[in-house]
Design an enzyme around this catalytic site. Structure first.
Site, PDB file in Angstrom:
ATOM      1  N   SER A   7      41.333  36.851  55.118  1.00  0.00           N
ATOM      2  CA  SER A   7      41.720  37.399  56.423  1.00  0.00           C
ATOM      3  C   SER A   7      40.994  38.714  56.643  1.00  0.00           C
ATOM      4  O   SER A   7      41.202  39.693  55.909  1.00  0.00           O
ATOM      5  CB  SER A   7      43.227  37.647  56.469  1.00  0.00           C
ATOM      6  OG  SER A   7      43.513  38.509  57.549  1.00  0.00           O
ATOM      7  N   HIS A  32      39.460  33.788  58.162  1.00  0.00           N
ATOM      8  CA  HIS A  32      40.697  33.861  58.956  1.00  0.00           C
ATOM      9  C   HIS A  32      40.638  35.093  59.861  1.00  0.00           C
ATOM     10  O   HIS A  32      40.448  36.211  59.386  1.00  0.00           O
ATOM     11  CB  HIS A  32      41.885  33.925  57.994  1.00  0.00           C
ATOM     12  CG  HIS A  32      43.227  33.827  58.640  1.00  0.00           C
ATOM     13  ND1 HIS A  32      43.782  32.627  59.037  1.00  0.00           N
ATOM     14  CD2 HIS A  32      44.140  34.774  58.948  1.00  0.00           C
ATOM     15  CE1 HIS A  32      44.977  32.850  59.559  1.00  0.00           C
ATOM     16  NE2 HIS A  32      45.223  34.155  59.532  1.00  0.00           N
ATOM     17  N   ASP A  34      42.566  37.201  62.663  1.00  0.00           N
ATOM     18  CA  ASP A  34      43.918  37.474  63.184  1.00  0.00           C
ATOM     19  C   ASP A  34      43.866  38.210  64.512  1.00  0.00           C
ATOM     20  O   ASP A  34      43.363  39.333  64.590  1.00  0.00           O
ATOM     21  CB  ASP A  34      44.685  38.341  62.184  1.00  0.00           C
ATOM     22  CG  ASP A  34      45.124  37.562  60.962  1.00  0.00           C
ATOM     23  OD1 ASP A  34      45.823  36.543  61.129  1.00  0.00           O
ATOM     24  OD2 ASP A  34      44.775  37.985  59.841  1.00  0.00           O
ATOM     25  N   MET A  36      46.120  39.841  67.516  1.00  0.00           N
ATOM     26  CA  MET A  36      47.473  40.354  67.808  1.00  0.00           C
ATOM     27  C   MET A  36      47.452  41.116  69.120  1.00  0.00           C
ATOM     28  O   MET A  36      46.528  41.891  69.375  1.00  0.00           O
ATOM     29  CB  MET A  36      47.914  41.307  66.699  1.00  0.00           C
ATOM     30  CG  MET A  36      47.870  40.701  65.319  1.00  0.00           C
ATOM     31  SD  MET A  36      48.399  41.901  64.106  1.00  0.00           S
ATOM     32  CE  MET A  36      48.132  40.973  62.597  1.00  0.00           C
ATOM     33  N   HIS A  65      43.765  32.789  64.230  1.00  0.00           N
ATOM     34  CA  HIS A  65      45.239  32.798  64.234  1.00  0.00           C
ATOM     35  C   HIS A  65      45.703  33.676  65.387  1.00  0.00           C
ATOM     36  O   HIS A  65      45.604  34.903  65.324  1.00  0.00           O
ATOM     37  CB  HIS A  65      45.697  33.356  62.868  1.00  0.00           C
ATOM     38  CG  HIS A  65      47.179  33.494  62.715  1.00  0.00           C
ATOM     39  ND1 HIS A  65      47.743  34.242  61.693  1.00  0.00           N
ATOM     40  CD2 HIS A  65      48.221  32.984  63.428  1.00  0.00           C
ATOM     41  CE1 HIS A  65      49.063  34.182  61.793  1.00  0.00           C
ATOM     42  NE2 HIS A  65      49.376  33.441  62.838  1.00  0.00           N
ATOM     43  N   MET A  67      48.290  35.448  67.298  1.00  0.00           N
ATOM     44  CA  MET A  67      49.655  35.994  67.329  1.00  0.00           C
ATOM     45  C   MET A  67      49.819  36.684  68.679  1.00  0.00           C
ATOM     46  O   MET A  67      49.893  37.912  68.778  1.00  0.00           O
ATOM     47  CB  MET A  67      49.835  36.963  66.154  1.00  0.00           C
ATOM     48  CG  MET A  67      49.935  36.237  64.816  1.00  0.00           C
ATOM     49  SD  MET A  67      49.671  37.325  63.419  1.00  0.00           S
ATOM     50  CE  MET A  67      47.878  37.324  63.365  1.00  0.00           C
ATOM     51  N   MET A 138      53.957  30.968  57.930  1.00  0.00           N
ATOM     52  CA  MET A 138      53.908  32.409  57.649  1.00  0.00           C
ATOM     53  C   MET A 138      54.833  32.715  56.473  1.00  0.00           C
ATOM     54  O   MET A 138      56.015  32.356  56.485  1.00  0.00           O
ATOM     55  CB  MET A 138      54.354  33.222  58.870  1.00  0.00           C
ATOM     56  CG  MET A 138      53.404  33.189  60.047  1.00  0.00           C
ATOM     57  SD  MET A 138      51.696  33.640  59.671  1.00  0.00           S
ATOM     58  CE  MET A 138      51.888  35.308  59.032  1.00  0.00           C
ATOM     59  N   GLY A 143      52.101  40.339  61.721  1.00  0.00           N
ATOM     60  CA  GLY A 143      51.848  41.643  62.335  1.00  0.00           C
ATOM     61  C   GLY A 143      51.027  42.585  61.465  1.00  0.00           C
ATOM     62  O   GLY A 143      50.258  43.381  61.988  1.00  0.00           O
ATOM     63  N   GLY A 145      48.939  43.242  57.452  1.00  0.00           N
ATOM     64  CA  GLY A 145      48.489  42.809  56.135  1.00  0.00           C
ATOM     65  C   GLY A 145      49.246  43.593  55.070  1.00  0.00           C
ATOM     66  O   GLY A 145      49.928  44.582  55.370  1.00  0.00           O
ATOM     67  N   ASP A 176      50.073  31.971  54.904  1.00  0.00           N
ATOM     68  CA  ASP A 176      49.503  33.272  55.296  1.00  0.00           C
ATOM     69  C   ASP A 176      50.536  34.373  55.053  1.00  0.00           C
ATOM     70  O   ASP A 176      51.600  34.367  55.671  1.00  0.00           O
ATOM     71  CB  ASP A 176      49.141  33.189  56.784  1.00  0.00           C
ATOM     72  CG  ASP A 176      48.459  34.427  57.331  1.00  0.00           C
ATOM     73  OD1 ASP A 176      48.168  35.356  56.551  1.00  0.00           O
ATOM     74  OD2 ASP A 176      48.205  34.453  58.555  1.00  0.00           O
ATOM     75  N   GLY A 177      50.157  35.296  54.177  1.00  0.00           N
ATOM     76  CA  GLY A 177      50.997  36.466  53.940  1.00  0.00           C
ATOM     77  C   GLY A 177      51.360  36.640  52.480  1.00  0.00           C
ATOM     78  O   GLY A 177      52.044  35.794  51.900  1.00  0.00           O
ATOM     79  N   GLY A 178      50.847  37.711  51.874  1.00  0.00           N
ATOM     80  CA  GLY A 178      51.224  38.047  50.500  1.00  0.00           C
ATOM     81  C   GLY A 178      50.648  37.103  49.453  1.00  0.00           C
ATOM     82  O   GLY A 178      51.221  36.957  48.371  1.00  0.00           O
ATOM     83  N   GLY A 198      44.312  38.380  52.624  1.00  0.00           N
ATOM     84  CA  GLY A 198      43.685  39.563  53.199  1.00  0.00           C
ATOM     85  C   GLY A 198      43.483  40.638  52.159  1.00  0.00           C
ATOM     86  O   GLY A 198      42.385  40.801  51.605  1.00  0.00           O
ATOM     87  N   SER A 199      44.558  41.344  51.828  1.00  0.00           N
ATOM     88  CA  SER A 199      44.422  42.469  50.906  1.00  0.00           C
ATOM     89  C   SER A 199      43.977  42.036  49.517  1.00  0.00           C
ATOM     90  O   SER A 199      43.254  42.772  48.848  1.00  0.00           O
ATOM     91  CB  SER A 199      45.726  43.265  50.854  1.00  0.00           C
ATOM     92  OG  SER A 199      46.824  42.416  50.791  1.00  0.00           O
TER      93      SER A 199
HETATM   94  C1  DX5 Z   1      49.626  38.901  59.129  1.00  0.00           C
HETATM   95  C2  DX5 Z   1      48.326  38.152  59.248  1.00  0.00           C
HETATM   96  C3  DX5 Z   1      47.713  37.840  57.948  1.00  0.00           C
HETATM   97  C4  DX5 Z   1      47.360  39.045  57.101  1.00  0.00           C
HETATM   98  C5  DX5 Z   1      47.577  38.646  55.674  1.00  0.00           C
HETATM   99  O1  DX5 Z   1      50.307  38.879  60.321  1.00  0.00           O
HETATM  100  O2  DX5 Z   1      48.509  36.931  59.945  1.00  0.00           O
HETATM  101  O3  DX5 Z   1      46.611  36.955  58.070  1.00  0.00           O
HETATM  102  O4  DX5 Z   1      46.065  39.507  57.264  1.00  0.00           O
HETATM  103  O5  DX5 Z   1      47.369  39.745  54.866  1.00  0.00           O
HETATM  104  P1  DX5 Z   1      47.781  39.772  53.326  1.00  0.00           P
HETATM  105  O6  DX5 Z   1      47.045  38.670  52.641  1.00  0.00           O
HETATM  106  O7  DX5 Z   1      47.368  41.135  52.885  1.00  0.00           O
HETATM  107  O8  DX5 Z   1      49.280  39.560  53.274  1.00  0.00           O
HETATM  108 ZN    ZN Z   2      46.939  35.363  59.900  1.00  0.00          ZN
END
Ligand code: DX5
Ligand code: ZN
Length: 217
Positions: A7, A32, A34, A36, A65, A67, A138, A143, A145, A176-178, A198-199
């Site tokens: 991401s 990916h 994102d 928003m 994605h 959002m 999710m 919202g 990362g 997606d997420g964590g 992402g991170s």
């Molecule tokens: C959050 C995004 C994710 C985010 C994930 O709303 O949709 O794609 O970048 O980041 P990590 O992998 O750091 O949780």
């Molecule tokens: Zn995402």
């Protein structure tokens, strides 16, 4: 086969081209992206002009994605800007408009996905599932990362995996997420085959190693 989708929300936007190139040469299958809008989620990120630039620069599979509230308004525009896959949120509009948004993406020859926030049950996907190329679960509140993985989403991933298998659908299951190696192992066991990170990717000095560590977890 497990696919990894870094991401870019966690990338350095001043060098987005090389960040993406590094992920692709490091083995990532998807990028990916994102989007928003500050309405559907309490944050604002990037949109159509950045997607266009990236499309010009890269042949990568761009997994967008959205959002955003009432995504039907922008479905065609994101396809034209270079998305390969456009994922909406089931919570973002009426069922009728979500159906229209999915149909719009398919008419443009792109793949369509649908996502559920943590509090939305798997059953919310059922009216749409036959038309989807991907479901996105999710595993954090959308919202931001860098949040912690919600392990209580694992039964939902398994439930959706069952929907897909029972119906014999050609539908990918993304999370997606964590996601990091420890949580990657759990979501893969539950049936996910596309892992957004992402991170865990952009926070690592060696992106290729981070991608492989998630894939092989
Ligand atoms: C959050 C995004 C994710 C985010 C994930 O709303 O949709 O794609 O970048 O980041 P990590 O992998 O750091 O949780
Ligand atoms: Zn995402």
């Amino acid at each position: 086969m497990t696919k990894i989708a870094p991401s870019i929300l966690s990338a350095d936007f001043t060098k987005l081209g090389s960040e993406v190139a590094e992920c692709i040469s490091g083995g990532a299958e998807y990028i990916h992206f994102d989007v928003m809008d500050g309405q559907f989620v309490p944050n604002i990120s990037i949109g159509i002009p950045v997607l266009k630039s990236l499309r010009k620069h890269s042949g990568a599979f761009l997994d967008v994605h959205l959002m955003i509230d009432r995504p039907l308004r922008y479905a065609a525009d994101f396809c034209a800007a270079g998305a390969d896959l456009v994922t909406f949120h089931v919570e973002a509009d009426t069922a009728d408009n979500i159906k229209k948004a999915i149909a719009t993406v398919k008419e443009k020859g792109k793949k369509a996905g649908l996502s559920v926030k943590p509090k939305t049950p798997a059953s919310a996907l059922l009216p749409f599932i036959d038309d989807l190329d991907l479901v996105l679960v999710m595993t954090v509140e959308p919202g931001f990362g860098g949040q912690s993985f919600m392990a209580d989403m694992l039964p939902k991933i398994s439930e959706i995996k069952n929907y897909i298998s029972e119906r014999g659908l050609d539908c990918e299951l993304e999370v997606d997420g964590g996601i990091a190696p420890d949580t990657a192992k759990l979501v893969k066991a539950a049936g996910a085959n596309v892992l957004v990170a992402g991170s865990a990717v952009f926070g690592a000095a060696d992106r290729a190693a981070a991608i492989e560590n998630i894939r092989n977890a």
